[in-house]
Design a protein around this motif. Structure first.
Motif, PDB file in Angstrom:
ATOM      1  N   ALA A   1       0.848  -1.188   0.000  1.00  0.00           N
ATOM      2  CA  ALA A   1       0.000   0.000   0.000  1.00  0.00           C
ATOM      3  C   ALA A   1       0.887   1.243   0.000  1.00  0.00           C
ATOM      4  N   VAL A   2       0.542   2.207  -0.834  1.00  0.00           N
ATOM      5  CA  VAL A   2       1.302   3.445  -0.943  1.00  0.00           C
ATOM      6  C   VAL A   2       0.401   4.609  -0.554  1.00  0.00           C
ATOM      7  N   SER A   3       0.867   5.450   0.352  1.00  0.00           N
ATOM      8  CA  SER A   3       0.129   6.652   0.722  1.00  0.00           C
ATOM      9  C   SER A   3       0.660   7.835  -0.072  1.00  0.00           C
ATOM     10  N   VAL A   4      -0.251   8.683  -0.524  1.00  0.00           N
ATOM     11  CA  VAL A   4       0.085   9.921  -1.224  1.00  0.00           C
ATOM     12  C   VAL A   4      -0.580  11.045  -0.440  1.00  0.00           C
ATOM     13  N   THR A   5       0.229  11.823   0.266  1.00  0.00           N
ATOM     14  CA  THR A   5      -0.290  12.878   1.126  1.00  0.00           C
ATOM     15  C   THR A   5       0.030  14.220   0.502  1.00  0.00           C
TER      16      THR A   5
ATOM     17  N   GLN B   1       8.942  -3.809  -5.234  1.00  0.00           N
ATOM     18  CA  GLN B   1       7.869  -4.309  -4.370  1.00  0.00           C
ATOM     19  C   GLN B   1       6.537  -3.985  -5.024  1.00  0.00           C
ATOM     20  N   PRO B   2       5.668  -4.970  -5.235  1.00  0.00           N
ATOM     21  CA  PRO B   2       4.398  -4.704  -5.920  1.00  0.00           C
ATOM     22  C   PRO B   2       3.572  -3.643  -5.201  1.00  0.00           C
ATOM     23  N   VAL B   3       2.959  -2.760  -5.974  1.00  0.00           N
ATOM     24  CA  VAL B   3       2.041  -1.753  -5.440  1.00  0.00           C
ATOM     25  C   VAL B   3       0.626  -2.261  -5.638  1.00  0.00           C
ATOM     26  N   THR B   4      -0.049  -2.592  -4.543  1.00  0.00           N
ATOM     27  CA  THR B   4      -1.374  -3.201  -4.621  1.00  0.00           C
ATOM     28  C   THR B   4      -2.507  -2.194  -4.476  1.00  0.00           C
ATOM     29  N   ARG B   5      -2.272  -1.116  -3.745  1.00  0.00           N
ATOM     30  CA  ARG B   5      -3.299  -0.081  -3.649  1.00  0.00           C
ATOM     31  C   ARG B   5      -2.670   1.248  -3.278  1.00  0.00           C
ATOM     32  N   ILE B   6      -3.383   2.335  -3.619  1.00  0.00           N
ATOM     33  CA  ILE B   6      -2.902   3.698  -3.396  1.00  0.00           C
ATOM     34  C   ILE B   6      -3.976   4.460  -2.646  1.00  0.00           C
ATOM     35  N   ILE B   7      -3.576   5.113  -1.564  1.00  0.00           N
ATOM     36  CA  ILE B   7      -4.496   5.920  -0.764  1.00  0.00           C
ATOM     37  C   ILE B   7      -3.997   7.349  -0.809  1.00  0.00           C
ATOM     38  N   ILE B   8      -4.880   8.284  -1.130  1.00  0.00           N
ATOM     39  CA  ILE B   8      -4.468   9.682  -1.274  1.00  0.00           C
ATOM     40  C   ILE B   8      -5.250  10.578  -0.328  1.00  0.00           C
ATOM     41  N   ALA B   9      -4.538  11.522   0.285  1.00  0.00           N
ATOM     42  CA  ALA B   9      -5.156  12.516   1.166  1.00  0.00           C
ATOM     43  C   ALA B   9      -4.816  13.908   0.664  1.00  0.00           C
ATOM     44  N   GLY B  10      -5.684  14.870   0.955  1.00  0.00           N
ATOM     45  CA  GLY B  10      -5.416  16.243   0.573  1.00  0.00           C
ATOM     46  C   GLY B  10      -6.515  16.833  -0.286  1.00  0.00           C
ATOM     47  N   HIS B  11      -6.232  17.992  -0.877  1.00  0.00           N
ATOM     48  CA  HIS B  11      -7.286  18.746  -1.559  1.00  0.00           C
ATOM     49  C   HIS B  11      -7.843  18.012  -2.772  1.00  0.00           C
TER      50      HIS B  11
ATOM     51  N   LEU C   1      -6.247  10.987 -11.660  1.00  0.00           N
ATOM     52  CA  LEU C   1      -5.097  10.350 -11.017  1.00  0.00           C
ATOM     53  C   LEU C   1      -5.126   8.842 -11.228  1.00  0.00           C
ATOM     54  N   ALA C   2      -6.288   8.224 -11.078  1.00  0.00           N
ATOM     55  CA  ALA C   2      -6.397   6.778 -11.322  1.00  0.00           C
ATOM     56  C   ALA C   2      -6.015   6.447 -12.763  1.00  0.00           C
ATOM     57  N   ASP C   3      -6.424   7.298 -13.714  1.00  0.00           N
ATOM     58  CA  ASP C   3      -6.105   7.057 -15.121  1.00  0.00           C
ATOM     59  C   ASP C   3      -4.610   7.214 -15.383  1.00  0.00           C
ATOM     60  N   ILE C   4      -4.002   8.263 -14.831  1.00  0.00           N
ATOM     61  CA  ILE C   4      -2.577   8.498 -15.062  1.00  0.00           C
ATOM     62  C   ILE C   4      -1.727   7.426 -14.391  1.00  0.00           C
ATOM     63  N   LEU C   5      -2.106   7.014 -13.179  1.00  0.00           N
ATOM     64  CA  LEU C   5      -1.351   5.970 -12.480  1.00  0.00           C
ATOM     65  C   LEU C   5      -1.631   4.583 -13.062  1.00  0.00           C
ATOM     66  N   GLY C   6      -2.804   4.421 -13.667  1.00  0.00           N
ATOM     67  CA  GLY C   6      -3.194   3.099 -14.164  1.00  0.00           C
ATOM     68  C   GLY C   6      -3.448   2.124 -13.037  1.00  0.00           C
ATOM     69  N   ARG C   7      -3.824   2.646 -11.878  1.00  0.00           N
ATOM     70  CA  ARG C   7      -4.053   1.823 -10.688  1.00  0.00           C
ATOM     71  C   ARG C   7      -5.251   2.368  -9.918  1.00  0.00           C
ATOM     72  N   PRO C   8      -5.951   1.520  -9.147  1.00  0.00           N
ATOM     73  CA  PRO C   8      -7.046   2.021  -8.310  1.00  0.00           C
ATOM     74  C   PRO C   8      -6.540   3.000  -7.262  1.00  0.00           C
ATOM     75  N   VAL C   9      -7.344   4.007  -6.965  1.00  0.00           N
ATOM     76  CA  VAL C   9      -6.992   5.054  -6.009  1.00  0.00           C
ATOM     77  C   VAL C   9      -8.139   5.215  -5.017  1.00  0.00           C
ATOM     78  N   THR C  10      -7.801   5.237  -3.722  1.00  0.00           N
ATOM     79  CA  THR C  10      -8.806   5.396  -2.673  1.00  0.00           C
ATOM     80  C   THR C  10      -8.581   6.712  -1.948  1.00  0.00           C
ATOM     81  N   PRO C  11      -9.608   7.572  -1.855  1.00  0.00           N
ATOM     82  CA  PRO C  11      -9.436   8.842  -1.136  1.00  0.00           C
ATOM     83  C   PRO C  11      -9.468   8.648   0.378  1.00  0.00           C
ATOM     84  N   TYR C  12      -8.626   9.411   1.068  1.00  0.00           N
ATOM     85  CA  TYR C  12      -8.621   9.493   2.526  1.00  0.00           C
ATOM     86  C   TYR C  12      -9.017  10.923   2.846  1.00  0.00           C
ATOM     87  N   THR C  13     -10.205  11.112   3.419  1.00  0.00           N
ATOM     88  CA  THR C  13     -10.826  12.426   3.391  1.00  0.00           C
ATOM     89  C   THR C  13     -10.618  13.271   4.634  1.00  0.00           C
TER      90      THR C  13
END
Length: 472
Positions: free
Chosen positions: A248-252, A384-394, A405-417
């Motif tokens: 899991a990768v966090s994008v803050t 290391q395989p990236v299985t999911r991405i969680i993003i926080a912020g504006h 972002l999901a389209d550019i990354l080519g991976r599922p993206v989950t918002p952290y609100t």
């Protein structure tokens, strides 16, 4: 109700959250402070303003509540230098945004020393770490200083009177050897740093001290509450968002954008493209890349175009994928520390013609930031395989930006609100029975546009940083 407070001393504000025993956020508050930019490259703050903002944020959080606070967890901006005499700060703090030591430090860093430092500390060293900061700016501080701390560590000292740090924050000093868990004498000698100035070391979840009488009075709390050492803001945010889950990768996103994963293995990168950071829990490491000015440049572009906050995202939807051939390299902080660790990079708007509209510039900017996020994540995925991405912020406030972002990354993206994952992470670190702060939010999957963006991304990478480097 028994609460745990998490306090995040961020780049522009202090944020506070109160967590119940089950991890639910029951209250929050925040208070901002000033950054002084009186000379080229300067970015300084007054530590007293941090303390005052902390008082305001905690009182906002606890207003109208008679709950018991069981513990306090801390996190904060990094690296930011505070010089001390006893427990009193001497002059202003020099923040991680300050670029004045960059050229000076670069002249004292040959390839062999950079590689040695990276192997010992996990840090691609430059002038924005505390040791070189102090060496460069030493003359502006009195000779009587007897200690240095980073921002979070200073706040801990102000609350408890204790001068300590944790491994993730210690990494920002530039002289912490993660292989031994100690300060390195050889690195200290290189920067003419007396090891006696450095704080004690303890795990992030450890109790650093107890809330003092005067601090308790100012915060409106009871004295004696345990204050935990806490962690760097990147580690605290990632801990709240992913709970150290492998893959899991966090994008803050904030003033900067921090991309971070977690691993029990020490993956050092042969090209030094990321930081290897001790995480919020012992024997776990985060691979971290920081895009320096995404939030700051977002505000700059909004002001330049006369747009209110959020208008860039809204206008971007009026353009098309690829922004009609316009590419925006968002290296606007005077360098970059994401996958491209280069202080000479500068922002570039490439392909501009009189046919382009403001919406195309907005689209190119948003795409440029997201291309850089992809560049970072693709590097993490090499080992290391990236299985999911969680993003926080504006970006989470704008569904179209999230889908982009999901389209550019080519991976599922989950918002952290929640507004402050770092503050939540600080509280969770002080709650050993908790691991992550889960939210029920919808995951966005790549659309058909993802295939189009593979081509645009390849063209972007071919342009940048080649254009910037050719002009540096």
């Amino acid at each position: 109700m028994t609460l745990t407070l998490g306090i995040d001393l961020g780049t522009s504000a202090v944020k506070c959250v109160a967590l119940a025993a089950d991890g639910a956020v029951v209250a929050s508050g925040q208070s901002s402070f000033q950054t002084f930019r009186e000379a080229p490259g300067q970015a300084e703050q007054d530590p007293a303003s941090w303390v005052k903002a902390t008082e305001d944020a905690v009182r906002q959080t606890m207003t109208g509540r008679d709950d018991e606070v069981a513990a306090i967890g801390l996190t904060g901006q990094l690296p930011t230098l505070v010089c001390l005499s006893g427990t009193e700060p001497q002059g202003r703090a020099i923040t991680w945004m300050d670029a004045r030591a960059d050229d000076w430090a670069a002249g004292r860093l040959d390839e062999a020393f950079r590689q040695k430092t990276y192997e010992l500390t996990g840090m691609p060293i430059d002038g924005r770490y505390l040791a070189p900061m102090l060496a460069h700016h030493r003359a502006q501080y009195p000779s009587s200083i007897d200690g240095i701390l980073s921002a979070k560590d200073y706040l801990c000292c102000a609350l408890t009177g204790v001068r300590v740090t944790d491994p993730s924050t210690a990494a920002g000093y530039g002289v912490y050897d993660f292989t031994t868990g100690q300060w390195d004498d050889g690195l200290c000698r290189h920067w003419v740093l007396d090891p006696a100035l450095l704080p004690g070391l303890m795990p992030a979840a450890s109790v650093a001290g107890r809330l003092g009488q005067d601090a308790a009075r100012r915060l409106g709390l009871k004295a004696g509450i345990p204050v935990h050492a806490g962690a760097a803001d990147s580690a605290a945010s990632a801990y709240a968002m992913t709970g150290l889950e492998a893959g899991a990768v966090s994008v803050t996103t904030g003033s900067s954008t921090i991309i971070m994963d977690a691993s029990i293995q020490t993956f050092l990168d042969p090209k030094r493209r990321y930081l290897l950071t001790p995480h919020a829990r012992a024997r776990v490491f985060g691979r971290e890349m920081d895009l320096l000015s995404t939030g700051s440049s977002y505000r700059w572009l909004s002001e330049l175009l006369g747009w209110p906050d959020g208008e860039i995202d809204r206008r971007a939807t009026a353009s098309e994928p690829g922004a009609k051939g316009l590419f925006f390299a968002p290296y606007l902080a005077g360098g970059e520390q994401g996958a491209l660790w280069n202080p000479d990079l500068r922002g570039v708007l490439h392909g501009l013609t009189i046919q382009h509209k403001a919406a195309d510039i907005a689209r190119a900017y948003v795409e440029g930031v997201q291309f850089e996020i992809r560049r970072c994540i693709d590097i993490l995925a090499e080992t290391q395989p990236v299985t999911r991405i969680i993003i926080a912020g504006h970006a989470t406030e704008h569904p179209a930006t999230m889908q982009l972002l999901a389209d550019i990354l080519g991976r599922p993206v989950t918002p952290y609100t929640h507004v402050s994952p770092a503050a939540i992470g600080a509280a969770l670190i002080a709650m050993p029975e908790m691991t992550a702060h889960r939210q029920d939010t919808e995951t966005l999957t790549p659309s058909a546009a993802a295939n189009i963006y593979d081509d645009f991304y390849a063209r972007y990478c071919a342009l940048f940083p080649r254009i910037a480097e050719s002009r540096s």
